[in-house]
Design a protein around this motif. Sequence first.
Motif: not given
Length: 278
Positions: A95, A98, A100-102, A104
């Motif tokens: 995360f 950057k 993956i998204s929060f 996810r």
Amino acid sequence: MAFLKPDEIAKLTTETGTKKANLPIPSILSLGFLGGAFISIGYLLDIRVTASLPKDWGTFGSFLGASVFPLGLILIVLAGGELLTGNMMAVSMAFFAKKISFGRLVNNWIWITVTNFIGALFVAYVFGQLAGLTSDGPFLAKTAAFAQGKVSEPFWPSFFSAIGCNWLVGLALWLSYGSEEMSSKILSIWFPIMGFVAIGFQHVVANMFVIPAAIFAGQATWSQYIQNFVPVFLGNAVGGSIFVSLLYWVAYKPYFFKELQESELKHRKLSERRRKQL
């Protein structure tokens, strides 16, 4: 023994966290169950080894228990499994980088929490209660003592204890990612895990086993478990995501930024070529 440098470990941890965050549901269900079960088996081994030791052995008995507890994480890393506290470190690294998204990240933590809990409950009830490995004699007394030691701690001591726990668990996994041989991975895992158990830090997945084992034997309650779960979960999250992932992310940020810039440059060039072709 071959090993990776810290900045290389950071890159591998990011890649590992990205893979974990994108696992399909069937894989999460099976690997999460195994992760909870393996940690519980390590704790069960601790109980079986230490319950009958003479009291005058003092803290040496605790050391013996701590020395066998790492079996759980060794099985997870080498045989395969997903562990919440490990994902609090590895998925957080992905995360911060950057990848993956929060959303996810949260999705992964929720699923692994649930599946780890199911695996831990299975071991606590089937092996602890039905097989009688934690429900009789000195083994029941030891299980109850462990559980009461956990649930009797107030919120903030439990929270800070959990930070220390997952700082060490996260470092155990960090070191194992940097090891390329099975024997070196075992050593990398053993020392930090032995350390957190000997110190007495609180681990949310280990507590998923020992407190329900005591509950099944009539030595604790579910309300006590829930009151313990909240601060330990939060403390473990801070220990893994902040004291390992974030600190190493800050340390190696230039390395990550360079990689991100190179990736974005390649993407822009590829997009420009496609537009020209059109």
